[in-house]
Design a protein around this motif. Structure first.
Motif, PDB file in Angstrom:
ATOM      1  N   ASN A 235     -17.431  30.260 -54.761  1.00 47.88           N
ATOM      2  CA  ASN A 235     -18.338  30.888 -55.711  1.00 47.88           C
ATOM      3  C   ASN A 235     -19.450  31.568 -54.927  1.00 47.88           C
ATOM      4  O   ASN A 235     -20.251  30.916 -54.287  1.00 47.88           O
ATOM      5  CB  ASN A 235     -18.905  29.834 -56.659  1.00 47.88           C
ATOM      6  N   TYR A 236     -19.461  32.889 -54.944  1.00 51.22           N
ATOM      7  CA  TYR A 236     -20.525  33.658 -54.312  1.00 51.22           C
ATOM      8  C   TYR A 236     -20.769  34.898 -55.170  1.00 51.22           C
ATOM      9  O   TYR A 236     -19.935  35.270 -56.001  1.00 51.22           O
ATOM     10  CB  TYR A 236     -20.160  34.056 -52.873  1.00 51.22           C
ATOM     11  N   THR A 237     -21.905  35.535 -54.984  1.00 57.43           N
ATOM     12  CA  THR A 237     -22.212  36.750 -55.740  1.00 57.43           C
ATOM     13  C   THR A 237     -21.240  37.844 -55.304  1.00 57.43           C
ATOM     14  O   THR A 237     -21.142  38.168 -54.127  1.00 57.43           O
ATOM     15  CB  THR A 237     -23.669  37.189 -55.505  1.00 57.43           C
ATOM     16  N   GLY A 238     -20.501  38.369 -56.265  1.00 58.68           N
ATOM     17  CA  GLY A 238     -19.499  39.391 -55.994  1.00 58.68           C
ATOM     18  C   GLY A 238     -18.079  38.891 -56.138  1.00 58.68           C
ATOM     19  O   GLY A 238     -17.136  39.673 -56.205  1.00 58.68           O
ATOM     20  N   TYR A 239     -17.888  37.561 -56.183  1.00 60.05           N
ATOM     21  CA  TYR A 239     -16.543  36.987 -56.261  1.00 60.05           C
ATOM     22  C   TYR A 239     -15.934  37.127 -57.648  1.00 60.05           C
ATOM     23  O   TYR A 239     -16.607  36.975 -58.662  1.00 60.05           O
ATOM     24  CB  TYR A 239     -16.556  35.492 -55.903  1.00 60.05           C
ATOM     25  N   ALA A 240     -14.659  37.396 -57.672  1.00 57.09           N
ATOM     26  CA  ALA A 240     -13.864  37.346 -58.893  1.00 57.09           C
ATOM     27  C   ALA A 240     -12.430  37.043 -58.469  1.00 57.09           C
ATOM     28  O   ALA A 240     -11.995  37.426 -57.378  1.00 57.09           O
ATOM     29  CB  ALA A 240     -13.922  38.671 -59.645  1.00 57.09           C
ATOM     30  N   ARG A 241     -11.706  36.345 -59.306  1.00 57.00           N
ATOM     31  CA  ARG A 241     -10.292  36.106 -59.027  1.00 57.00           C
ATOM     32  C   ARG A 241      -9.555  37.436 -58.973  1.00 57.00           C
ATOM     33  O   ARG A 241      -9.905  38.382 -59.673  1.00 57.00           O
ATOM     34  CB  ARG A 241      -9.664  35.244 -60.111  1.00 57.00           C
ATOM     35  N   ALA A 242      -8.550  37.498 -58.139  1.00 64.14           N
ATOM     36  CA  ALA A 242      -7.761  38.722 -57.997  1.00 64.14           C
ATOM     37  C   ALA A 242      -6.488  38.616 -58.825  1.00 64.14           C
ATOM     38  O   ALA A 242      -5.911  37.543 -58.958  1.00 64.14           O
ATOM     39  CB  ALA A 242      -7.407  38.947 -56.536  1.00 64.14           C
ATOM     40  N   THR A 243      -6.064  39.736 -59.366  1.00 62.70           N
ATOM     41  CA  THR A 243      -4.834  39.794 -60.148  1.00 62.70           C
ATOM     42  C   THR A 243      -3.738  40.423 -59.303  1.00 62.70           C
ATOM     43  O   THR A 243      -3.936  41.474 -58.690  1.00 62.70           O
ATOM     44  CB  THR A 243      -5.049  40.640 -61.416  1.00 62.70           C
ATOM     45  N   VAL A 244      -2.601  39.761 -59.255  1.00 61.20           N
ATOM     46  CA  VAL A 244      -1.443  40.278 -58.524  1.00 61.20           C
ATOM     47  C   VAL A 244      -0.306  40.409 -59.531  1.00 61.20           C
ATOM     48  O   VAL A 244       0.135  39.428 -60.109  1.00 61.20           O
ATOM     49  CB  VAL A 244      -1.029  39.333 -57.376  1.00 61.20           C
ATOM     50  N   THR A 245       0.160  41.625 -59.726  1.00 62.22           N
ATOM     51  CA  THR A 245       1.261  41.859 -60.654  1.00 62.22           C
ATOM     52  C   THR A 245       2.561  41.430 -60.008  1.00 62.22           C
ATOM     53  O   THR A 245       2.818  41.708 -58.844  1.00 62.22           O
ATOM     54  CB  THR A 245       1.343  43.355 -61.020  1.00 62.22           C
ATOM     55  N   ARG A 246       3.377  40.735 -60.763  1.00 67.52           N
ATOM     56  CA  ARG A 246       4.667  40.304 -60.229  1.00 67.52           C
ATOM     57  C   ARG A 246       5.810  40.766 -61.127  1.00 67.52           C
ATOM     58  O   ARG A 246       6.884  40.199 -61.131  1.00 67.52           O
ATOM     59  CB  ARG A 246       4.706  38.793 -60.041  1.00 67.52           C
ATOM     60  N   ALA A 247       5.573  41.841 -61.858  1.00 66.21           N
ATOM     61  CA  ALA A 247       6.550  42.329 -62.820  1.00 66.21           C
ATOM     62  C   ALA A 247       7.906  42.632 -62.189  1.00 66.21           C
ATOM     63  O   ALA A 247       8.940  42.370 -62.762  1.00 66.21           O
ATOM     64  CB  ALA A 247       6.020  43.586 -63.514  1.00 66.21           C
ATOM     65  N   ASP A 248       7.903  43.175 -60.973  1.00 71.17           N
ATOM     66  CA  ASP A 248       9.173  43.501 -60.333  1.00 71.17           C
ATOM     67  C   ASP A 248       9.525  42.517 -59.221  1.00 71.17           C
ATOM     68  O   ASP A 248      10.404  42.762 -58.420  1.00 71.17           O
ATOM     69  CB  ASP A 248       9.155  44.919 -59.790  1.00 71.17           C
ATOM     70  N   GLY A 249       8.784  41.403 -59.161  1.00 66.81           N
ATOM     71  CA  GLY A 249       9.055  40.386 -58.144  1.00 66.81           C
ATOM     72  C   GLY A 249       8.490  40.713 -56.781  1.00 66.81           C
ATOM     73  O   GLY A 249       8.776  40.026 -55.809  1.00 66.81           O
ATOM     74  N   SER A 250       7.666  41.766 -56.678  1.00 70.65           N
ATOM     75  CA  SER A 250       7.176  42.174 -55.365  1.00 70.65           C
ATOM     76  C   SER A 250       5.782  41.652 -55.032  1.00 70.65           C
ATOM     77  O   SER A 250       5.231  42.021 -54.014  1.00 70.65           O
ATOM     78  CB  SER A 250       7.165  43.706 -55.283  1.00 70.65           C
ATOM     79  N   GLY A 251       5.206  40.802 -55.862  1.00 66.71           N
ATOM     80  CA  GLY A 251       3.851  40.316 -55.614  1.00 66.71           C
ATOM     81  C   GLY A 251       3.743  39.294 -54.500  1.00 66.71           C
ATOM     82  O   GLY A 251       2.744  39.215 -53.812  1.00 66.71           O
ATOM     83  N   TRP A 252       4.802  38.501 -54.314  1.00 65.84           N
ATOM     84  CA  TRP A 252       4.765  37.400 -53.354  1.00 65.84           C
ATOM     85  C   TRP A 252       6.086  37.285 -52.613  1.00 65.84           C
ATOM     86  O   TRP A 252       7.144  37.581 -53.157  1.00 65.84           O
ATOM     87  CB  TRP A 252       4.489  36.070 -54.078  1.00 65.84           C
ATOM     88  N   VAL A 253       6.015  36.813 -51.380  1.00 66.96           N
ATOM     89  CA  VAL A 253       7.204  36.503 -50.591  1.00 66.96           C
ATOM     90  C   VAL A 253       7.213  34.988 -50.405  1.00 66.96           C
ATOM     91  O   VAL A 253       6.282  34.429 -49.827  1.00 66.96           O
ATOM     92  CB  VAL A 253       7.170  37.216 -49.224  1.00 66.96           C
ATOM     93  N   VAL A 254       8.238  34.329 -50.906  1.00 65.75           N
ATOM     94  CA  VAL A 254       8.331  32.872 -50.835  1.00 65.75           C
ATOM     95  C   VAL A 254       9.376  32.500 -49.792  1.00 65.75           C
ATOM     96  O   VAL A 254      10.502  32.992 -49.821  1.00 65.75           O
ATOM     97  CB  VAL A 254       8.713  32.274 -52.205  1.00 65.75           C
ATOM     98  N   THR A 255       8.986  31.624 -48.863  1.00 64.40           N
ATOM     99  CA  THR A 255       9.887  31.119 -47.842  1.00 64.40           C
ATOM    100  C   THR A 255       9.703  29.615 -47.744  1.00 64.40           C
ATOM    101  O   THR A 255       8.624  29.148 -47.382  1.00 64.40           O
ATOM    102  CB  THR A 255       9.575  31.762 -46.468  1.00 64.40           C
ATOM    103  N   ASP A 256      10.755  28.875 -48.072  1.00 65.08           N
ATOM    104  CA  ASP A 256      10.694  27.408 -48.049  1.00 65.08           C
ATOM    105  C   ASP A 256       9.477  26.914 -48.834  1.00 65.08           C
ATOM    106  O   ASP A 256       9.380  27.144 -50.015  1.00 65.08           O
ATOM    107  CB  ASP A 256      10.722  26.874 -46.621  1.00 65.08           C
ATOM    108  N   ASN A 257       8.510  26.266 -48.152  1.00 67.52           N
ATOM    109  CA  ASN A 257       7.348  25.713 -48.858  1.00 67.52           C
ATOM    110  C   ASN A 257       6.084  26.543 -48.613  1.00 67.52           C
ATOM    111  O   ASN A 257       4.978  26.030 -48.641  1.00 67.52           O
ATOM    112  CB  ASN A 257       7.110  24.258 -48.452  1.00 67.52           C
TER     113      ASN A 257
END
Length: 92
Positions: free
Chosen positions: A7-29
């Motif tokens: 929590n700091y001045t200027g902070y906000a959660r970021a939104t990552v769209t995953r509609a096409d599955g390209s938002g994250w790369v998952v490998t094992d854990n």
């Protein structure tokens, strides 16, 4: 999802769209962002080191993934914190 959230001045959660599955790369854990995730620039408040992160839904704040960030992110006034494709969140 908000336990120990930075929590700091200027902070906000970021939104990552995953509609096409390209938002994250998952490998094992672990998960890495497919592109940069930029948070608000710190303009005031107490800084620190972000050592953990979570990935969740925007609806109901349901946490999907949580763990340690490698490398950690140092947060100081004037800095814009960012997760990059080289960042790894390892599930704990």
């Amino acid at each position: 999802q908000s336990t120990n959230e930075i929590n700091y001045t200027g902070y906000a959660r970021a939104t990552v769209t995953r509609a096409d599955g390209s938002g994250w790369v998952v490998t094992d854990n672990s998960v890495s962002p497919a592109g940069n995730i930029t948070f608000g620039r710190m303009t005031g408040g107490v800084g620190g080191i972000a050592t953990h992160a979570s990935v969740g839904t925007g609806v109901g704040n349901k946490m999907l993934y949580k763990g340690a960030i490698t490398p950690n992110i140092t947060i100081i006034t004037g800095k814009t914190p960012r997760l990059t494709p080289g960042s790894v969140i390892t599930e704990s």
